[in-house]
Design a protein around this motif. Structure first.
Motif, PDB file in Angstrom:
ATOM      1  N   LYS A 149       0.845  -1.196   0.000  1.00 20.78           N
ATOM      2  CA  LYS A 149       0.000   0.000   0.000  1.00 20.78           C
ATOM      3  C   LYS A 149       0.879   1.245   0.000  1.00 20.78           C
ATOM      4  O   LYS A 149       1.931   1.287   0.637  1.00 20.78           O
ATOM      5  CB  LYS A 149      -0.920   0.002   1.228  1.00 20.78           C
ATOM      6  N   ARG A 150       0.385   2.239  -0.680  1.00 19.46           N
ATOM      7  CA  ARG A 150       1.056   3.535  -0.647  1.00 19.46           C
ATOM      8  C   ARG A 150       0.738   4.240   0.668  1.00 19.46           C
ATOM      9  O   ARG A 150      -0.269   3.946   1.300  1.00 19.46           O
ATOM     10  CB  ARG A 150       0.597   4.378  -1.829  1.00 19.46           C
ATOM     11  N   PRO A 151       1.572   5.188   1.110  1.00 18.05           N
ATOM     12  CA  PRO A 151       1.332   5.848   2.413  1.00 18.05           C
ATOM     13  C   PRO A 151      -0.024   6.534   2.510  1.00 18.05           C
ATOM     14  O   PRO A 151      -0.612   6.594   3.586  1.00 18.05           O
ATOM     15  CB  PRO A 151       2.477   6.851   2.502  1.00 18.05           C
ATOM     16  N   ILE A 152      -0.520   7.065   1.394  1.00 22.52           N
ATOM     17  CA  ILE A 152      -1.783   7.793   1.445  1.00 22.52           C
ATOM     18  C   ILE A 152      -2.976   6.899   1.115  1.00 22.52           C
ATOM     19  O   ILE A 152      -4.110   7.359   1.101  1.00 22.52           O
ATOM     20  CB  ILE A 152      -1.759   8.988   0.470  1.00 22.52           C
ATOM     21  N   GLU A 153      -2.725   5.635   0.853  1.00 24.93           N
ATOM     22  CA  GLU A 153      -3.787   4.721   0.428  1.00 24.93           C
ATOM     23  C   GLU A 153      -4.392   4.023   1.637  1.00 24.93           C
ATOM     24  O   GLU A 153      -3.679   3.533   2.516  1.00 24.93           O
ATOM     25  CB  GLU A 153      -3.238   3.689  -0.552  1.00 24.93           C
ATOM     26  N   MET A 154      -5.715   3.981   1.696  1.00 26.16           N
ATOM     27  CA  MET A 154      -6.431   3.317   2.782  1.00 26.16           C
ATOM     28  C   MET A 154      -7.485   2.381   2.206  1.00 26.16           C
ATOM     29  O   MET A 154      -8.246   2.776   1.322  1.00 26.16           O
ATOM     30  CB  MET A 154      -7.116   4.340   3.699  1.00 26.16           C
ATOM     31  N   LEU A 155      -7.469   1.167   2.668  1.00 27.87           N
ATOM     32  CA  LEU A 155      -8.483   0.186   2.287  1.00 27.87           C
ATOM     33  C   LEU A 155      -9.327  -0.145   3.510  1.00 27.87           C
ATOM     34  O   LEU A 155      -8.836  -0.136   4.643  1.00 27.87           O
ATOM     35  CB  LEU A 155      -7.828  -1.089   1.743  1.00 27.87           C
ATOM     36  N   ARG A 156     -10.581  -0.440   3.268  1.00 27.27           N
ATOM     37  CA  ARG A 156     -11.489  -0.742   4.377  1.00 27.27           C
ATOM     38  C   ARG A 156     -11.191  -2.127   4.917  1.00 27.27           C
ATOM     39  O   ARG A 156     -11.113  -3.102   4.166  1.00 27.27           O
ATOM     40  CB  ARG A 156     -12.924  -0.650   3.877  1.00 27.27           C
ATOM     41  N   ILE A 157     -11.021  -2.218   6.227  1.00 25.07           N
ATOM     42  CA  ILE A 157     -10.715  -3.480   6.878  1.00 25.07           C
ATOM     43  C   ILE A 157     -11.368  -3.484   8.254  1.00 25.07           C
ATOM     44  O   ILE A 157     -11.594  -2.434   8.858  1.00 25.07           O
ATOM     45  CB  ILE A 157      -9.178  -3.704   6.996  1.00 25.07           C
ATOM     46  N   VAL A 158     -11.686  -4.678   8.742  1.00 20.41           N
ATOM     47  CA  VAL A 158     -12.357  -4.833  10.030  1.00 20.41           C
ATOM     48  C   VAL A 158     -11.310  -5.196  11.082  1.00 20.41           C
ATOM     49  O   VAL A 158     -10.408  -5.995  10.813  1.00 20.41           O
ATOM     50  CB  VAL A 158     -13.438  -5.932   9.935  1.00 20.41           C
ATOM     51  N   PRO A 160      -9.437  -7.097  14.139  1.00 23.10           N
ATOM     52  CA  PRO A 160      -8.270  -6.475  14.760  1.00 23.10           C
ATOM     53  C   PRO A 160      -7.198  -5.971  13.793  1.00 23.10           C
ATOM     54  O   PRO A 160      -6.125  -5.574  14.239  1.00 23.10           O
ATOM     55  CB  PRO A 160      -7.713  -7.601  15.619  1.00 23.10           C
ATOM     56  N   PHE A 161      -7.435  -5.999  12.506  1.00 20.03           N
ATOM     57  CA  PHE A 161      -6.452  -5.531  11.533  1.00 20.03           C
ATOM     58  C   PHE A 161      -6.507  -4.003  11.439  1.00 20.03           C
ATOM     59  O   PHE A 161      -7.573  -3.398  11.574  1.00 20.03           O
ATOM     60  CB  PHE A 161      -6.715  -6.163  10.167  1.00 20.03           C
ATOM     61  N   GLN A 162      -5.342  -3.396  11.185  1.00 16.76           N
ATOM     62  CA  GLN A 162      -5.241  -1.942  11.125  1.00 16.76           C
ATOM     63  C   GLN A 162      -5.220  -1.484   9.668  1.00 16.76           C
ATOM     64  O   GLN A 162      -4.588  -2.114   8.815  1.00 16.76           O
ATOM     65  CB  GLN A 162      -3.986  -1.465  11.850  1.00 16.76           C
ATOM     66  N   SER A 163      -5.900  -0.377   9.407  1.00 13.20           N
ATOM     67  CA  SER A 163      -6.004   0.133   8.039  1.00 13.20           C
ATOM     68  C   SER A 163      -4.821   1.013   7.641  1.00 13.20           C
ATOM     69  O   SER A 163      -4.599   1.263   6.459  1.00 13.20           O
ATOM     70  CB  SER A 163      -7.304   0.923   7.874  1.00 13.20           C
ATOM     71  N   THR A 164      -4.066   1.497   8.613  1.00 16.62           N
ATOM     72  CA  THR A 164      -2.916   2.365   8.317  1.00 16.62           C
ATOM     73  C   THR A 164      -1.714   1.935   9.143  1.00 16.62           C
ATOM     74  O   THR A 164      -1.844   1.162  10.104  1.00 16.62           O
ATOM     75  CB  THR A 164      -3.249   3.834   8.633  1.00 16.62           C
ATOM     76  N   GLY A 165      -0.555   2.475   8.761  1.00 16.71           N
ATOM     77  CA  GLY A 165       0.658   2.218   9.522  1.00 16.71           C
ATOM     78  C   GLY A 165       1.376   0.951   9.085  1.00 16.71           C
ATOM     79  O   GLY A 165       0.916   0.217   8.198  1.00 16.71           O
ATOM     80  N   PRO A 166       2.495   0.655   9.726  1.00 18.88           N
ATOM     81  CA  PRO A 166       3.279  -0.528   9.339  1.00 18.88           C
ATOM     82  C   PRO A 166       2.570  -1.847   9.604  1.00 18.88           C
ATOM     83  O   PRO A 166       2.870  -2.853   8.968  1.00 18.88           O
ATOM     84  CB  PRO A 166       4.546  -0.400  10.208  1.00 18.88           C
ATOM     85  N   MET A 167       1.618  -1.865  10.548  1.00 16.42           N
ATOM     86  CA  MET A 167       0.897  -3.098  10.848  1.00 16.42           C
ATOM     87  C   MET A 167      -0.127  -3.450   9.774  1.00 16.42           C
ATOM     88  O   MET A 167      -0.755  -4.505   9.845  1.00 16.42           O
ATOM     89  CB  MET A 167       0.191  -2.981  12.208  1.00 16.42           C
TER      90      MET A 167
END
Length: 347
Positions: A149-158, A160-167
């Protein structure tokens, strides 16, 4: 059970494979012992599961240790997992559901442990075709973690998964060197104790997730609304950089995608009320009123019924006796008349 717990408590990379071999040797004997006294030992196994679950509830964000996962695996070996409700298996369903939906994934052993739980849950539900939402959400998250993923890209996720950051890209791979040397397709026992990531593990984690997606969706194909399970996976499949992965990942990807596409086009059968019958036209027919006049006698008890039968039999016998008496009387009268006639003739 205490020995099994000690085998996998704080197991190291050098010991883990040997411990699984020991468990494999113990497994048939433990099964035979449980079959001898199933009630007592099932309660003992349930007490162990409750103890592990209470330890997990102290911090639900932390993934449970390996020894807790091993006892969940033993349940699938010893108990009937296809029952609608089971004294041991049903609490394990709840345990797995909470872990997969609440525990955070940060290290290699936690992702491997999650895939291990998904495999156990699939063993539980293969015959009963039961649906556990956290399992599909976890597999959806594993595919999500494999997408760069690109730094500015966000995908919808539920969670305990995180939508942003290194995780949000723990399993993402930019490029693979020496693709032909990567021949391992399945997870290894070392993955359950190691914490650091490797290219080899990231490939195998995605490959196992694709296999489980194919098997679980195929198992749920006949369930109502199964097309809604498949659509979110297809949206993420389009973003996987498949070119950089080995050939065995391509094979499992195509197989999983084929199953998902077949299920996604399945139409949902909606529940509708029955159609009302049209009102019949009034025709010139005679109006007939049916009168039910129930002249039957009320139902009697057994004693009264016997009494009625006896009275009926008495009356019938009485009529027969009167009839016989009348015949005898007529015969005697005839005899007397004949005697009188003969007497008059002689005189």
């Amino acid at each position: 059970m205490q020995y099994v717990n000690e085998l996998f408590t704080d197991a190291t990379q050098d010991e883990i494979q040997r411990q699984f071999k020991r468990l494999d040797i113990l497994n048939p004997d433990m099964y035979e012992i449980i079959q001898m006294i199933p009630d007592e030992l099932s309660n003992t196994l349930l007490d162990v599961i409750k103890e592990k679950y209470n330890d997990y509830l102290k911090n639900i964000k932390l993934f449970p240790p390996l020894e807790a996962l091993i006892f969940l695996k033993l349940v699938s070996n010893f108990c009937s997992t296809s029952d609608f409700r089971h004294a041991v298996v049903t609490p394990c369903y709840i345990f797995i559901q909470h872990v997969l939906s609440k525990a955070r994934l940060r290290t290699r052993q936690e992702i491997a442990g999650g895939l291990f739980l998904v495999t156990i849950c699939f063993e539980f539900s293969r015959l009963s075709k039961r649906f556990l939402p956290a399992v599909l959400n976890f597999l959806h998250g594993i595919v999500y973690l494999s997408i760069p993923k690109r730094p500015i890209e966000m995908l919808r996720i539920v969670p305990p998964f995180q939508s942003t950051g290194p995780m949000s890209k723990l399993l993402a791979i930019a490029e693979i060197e020496e693709k032909e040397t990567l021949n391992e397709e399945l997870l290894k026992s070392d993955d359950l104790v190691l914490t650091t990531y490797s290219i080899d593990f990231k490939i195998r984690a995605l490959n196992i997730a694709l296999k489980l997606i194919k098997d679980i969706i195929s198992n749920l194909e006949e369930s109502i609304g199964s097309n809604y399970f498949a659509i979110p996976f297809l949206e993420l499949f389009e973003r996987i950089p498949l070119d950089i992965y080995p050939e065995f990942v391509h094979t499992n990807f195509k197989a999983a995608k084929s199953v998902l596409e077949n299920v996604s086009i399945k139409k949902l059968t909606k529940i509708v009320p029955p159609e009302k019958k049209p009102k019949a036209l009034r025709l010139l027919e005679p109006r007939i009123e049916i009168i039910y006049d129930d002249k039957r006698r009320p139902r009697l008890t057994k004693d009264k019924e016997e009494r009625v039968k006896l009275i009926h039999k008495l009356r019938r016998e009485t009529k027969g006796a009167i009839r016989e008496i009348r015949r005898d009387t007529e015969f005697l009268q005839k005899m007397r008349i004949e005697q009188q006639i003969q007497r008059y003739v002689l005189h």
